[in-house]
Write an enzyme that holds these catalytic residues in place. Structure first.
Site, mmCIF file in Angstrom:
data_model
loop_
_atom_site.group_PDB
_atom_site.id
_atom_site.type_symbol
_atom_site.label_atom_id
_atom_site.label_comp_id
_atom_site.label_asym_id
_atom_site.label_seq_id
_atom_site.Cartn_x
_atom_site.Cartn_y
_atom_site.Cartn_z
ATOM 1 C CG HIS A 1 -7.787 4.936 0.918
ATOM 2 N ND1 HIS A 1 -7.971 3.592 0.647
ATOM 3 C CD2 HIS A 1 -7.628 5.529 -0.297
ATOM 4 C CE1 HIS A 1 -7.912 3.379 -0.654
ATOM 5 N NE2 HIS A 1 -7.707 4.537 -1.256
ATOM 6 C CD GLU B 1 -1.145 2.311 2.050
ATOM 7 O OE1 GLU B 1 -0.260 2.065 2.886
ATOM 8 O OE2 GLU B 1 -1.437 3.457 1.692
HETATM 9 N N1 LIG Z 1 -4.106 5.574 -5.329
HETATM 10 C C1 LIG Z 1 -3.843 6.211 -4.153
HETATM 11 C C2 LIG Z 1 -4.903 6.646 -3.344
HETATM 12 C C3 LIG Z 1 -4.637 7.253 -2.128
HETATM 13 C C4 LIG Z 1 -3.317 7.436 -1.705
HETATM 14 C C5 LIG Z 1 -2.998 7.996 -0.349
HETATM 15 N N2 LIG Z 1 -2.276 6.937 0.395
HETATM 16 C C6 LIG Z 1 -3.251 6.249 1.226
HETATM 17 C C7 LIG Z 1 -3.963 5.144 0.478
HETATM 18 O O1 LIG Z 1 -3.063 4.263 -0.127
HETATM 19 C C8 LIG Z 1 -4.142 7.368 1.706
HETATM 20 O O2 LIG Z 1 -3.556 7.934 2.858
HETATM 21 C C9 LIG Z 1 -4.181 8.357 0.543
HETATM 22 O O3 LIG Z 1 -4.031 9.695 1.025
HETATM 23 C C10 LIG Z 1 -2.265 7.024 -2.505
HETATM 24 C C11 LIG Z 1 -2.513 6.415 -3.732
#
Ligand SMILES: Nc1ccc([C@@H]2N[C@H](CO)[C@@H](O)[C@H]2O)cc1
Ligand SMILES: [Ca+2]
Length: 312
Positions: free
Chosen positions: A240, A164
């Site tokens: 998220h 992630e």
């Molecule tokens: N595709 C993508 C979506 C959200 C995020 C960021 N990183 C986390 C989810 O991966 C959240 O904290 C968000 O702010 C990164 C990439």
């Protein structure tokens, strides 16, 4: 009230998390700290300041933190949040100065100026500031009530097949944070992928009809449009970061499972993976748990109520 420090990289979903924390009566937001992630440190810090300006919450200190990960080079999520980090929105110019301290020092000093185990750390970006704080002041581990972070995934990834973004951009920092013995709740993609608004929820937000609700509509519209384009779907984008704040507000919104979690630092395909070992019942001293199931409707009711509260 629950006292929290929010470490963030605004970012569209970070912005919603900040508004939920500001608008909900059960949260006392002691400080906002920023960290490089979705965009550069300068951009995410300016975005945090602009959100505070929009809400008029100038009493809350904002301190900027690390401008790059501990070891690795900078990565961003400009394809998701845009060049500004909050593309698609129109925010006021910040007028209030930053706290002069580094985020790490604001975190340490805030924890030391409150009774032990009364403050929850809520990181919703990369873990660089948190890792550095605990290396500079190891004594904060026993001062923190718990860490509730948005990041990782026990069976999901978004930056890679298995990692992630918040973990993948600074896996060494995550390794430090997950291996300290403080209580840690990982609100990962397994949970946050359930946090999707509906058209009705978007309509309810729009009907609040205030500059703040307009910001949220603009933000989520941009965020979802990009999600739909990248994923070839007409689903709403998962939001998220507010899930971590919602869990602090009311843990009954989310089911959790105690399980040991560690961070992969070496793997060619797996670096940044949060490896949860479900093979055996967790040891008594297992200090980590992962979020499993979300009551999505109650999450959005909380978000809408907070936006309405801020819009008075
Ligand atoms: N595709 C993508 C979506 C959200 C995020 C960021 N990183 C986390 C989810 O991966 C959240 O904290 C968000 O702010 C990164 C990439
Ligand atoms: Ca974030």
């Amino acid at each position: 009230q629950k006292k929290i420090i929010l470490d963030c990289d605004p970012g569209h979903d970070d912005a919603i998390a900040i508004l939920l924390a500001l608008g909900h009566p059960d949260i006392d937001l002691l400080a906002i700290t920023t960290v490089v992630g979705n965009q550069t440190l300068e951009k995410v810090t300016r975005n945090a300041q602009a959100i505070i300006e929009l809400v008029g919450a100038r009493h809350i200190p904002i301190a900027a933190g690390c401008s790059r990960p501990l070891v690795r080079s900078i990565q961003n999520a400009a394809e998701v949040h845009g060049i500004s980090g909050l593309d698609g929105t129109h925010l006021p110019e910040p007028t209030h100065p930053l706290d002069p301290r580094h985020a790490v020092d604001l975190i340490i000093e805030t924890l030391k100026s409150h009774p032990p185990k009364t403050i929850t750390l809520v990181p919703i970006g990369g873990l660089t500031n948190i890792a550095l704080a605990v290396r500079k002041a190891p004594e904060i581990v026993e001062l923190v009530k718990e860490v509730v972070l948005m990041g990782g995934g026990y069976h999901k990834g978004n930056r890679s097949a298995v990692a992630e973004f918040n973990i993948a951009i600074d896996p060494e920092a995550a390794h430090i944070v997950f291996n300290e013995c403080w209580p840690l709740t990982m609100v990962g993609l397994d949970l946050t992928h359930q946090a999707k608004p509906t058209d009705q929820i978007m309509t309810d937000i729009a009907n609040i009809n205030s500059p703040i609700s307009q910001f949220v509509v603009d933000s989520l519209s941009y965020y979802t449009a990009g999600y739909r384009k990248r994923n070839g779907t007409d689903d709403h984008a998962p939001v998220h970061d507010p899930c971590a704040v919602a869990y602090v507000i009311d843990s009954s919104l989310i089911t959790t499972q105690k399980v040991p979690v560690d961070i992969e630092l070496q793997g060619g395909l797996t670096t940044g993976m949060t490896v949860a070992d479900f093979r055996h019942p967790p040891a008594e001293d297992c200090h980590t748990q992962v979020a499993v199931t979300l009551d999505n409707q109650r999450l959005w009711t909380m978000v809408i109520d907070s936006i309405r509260e801020l819009s008075h």
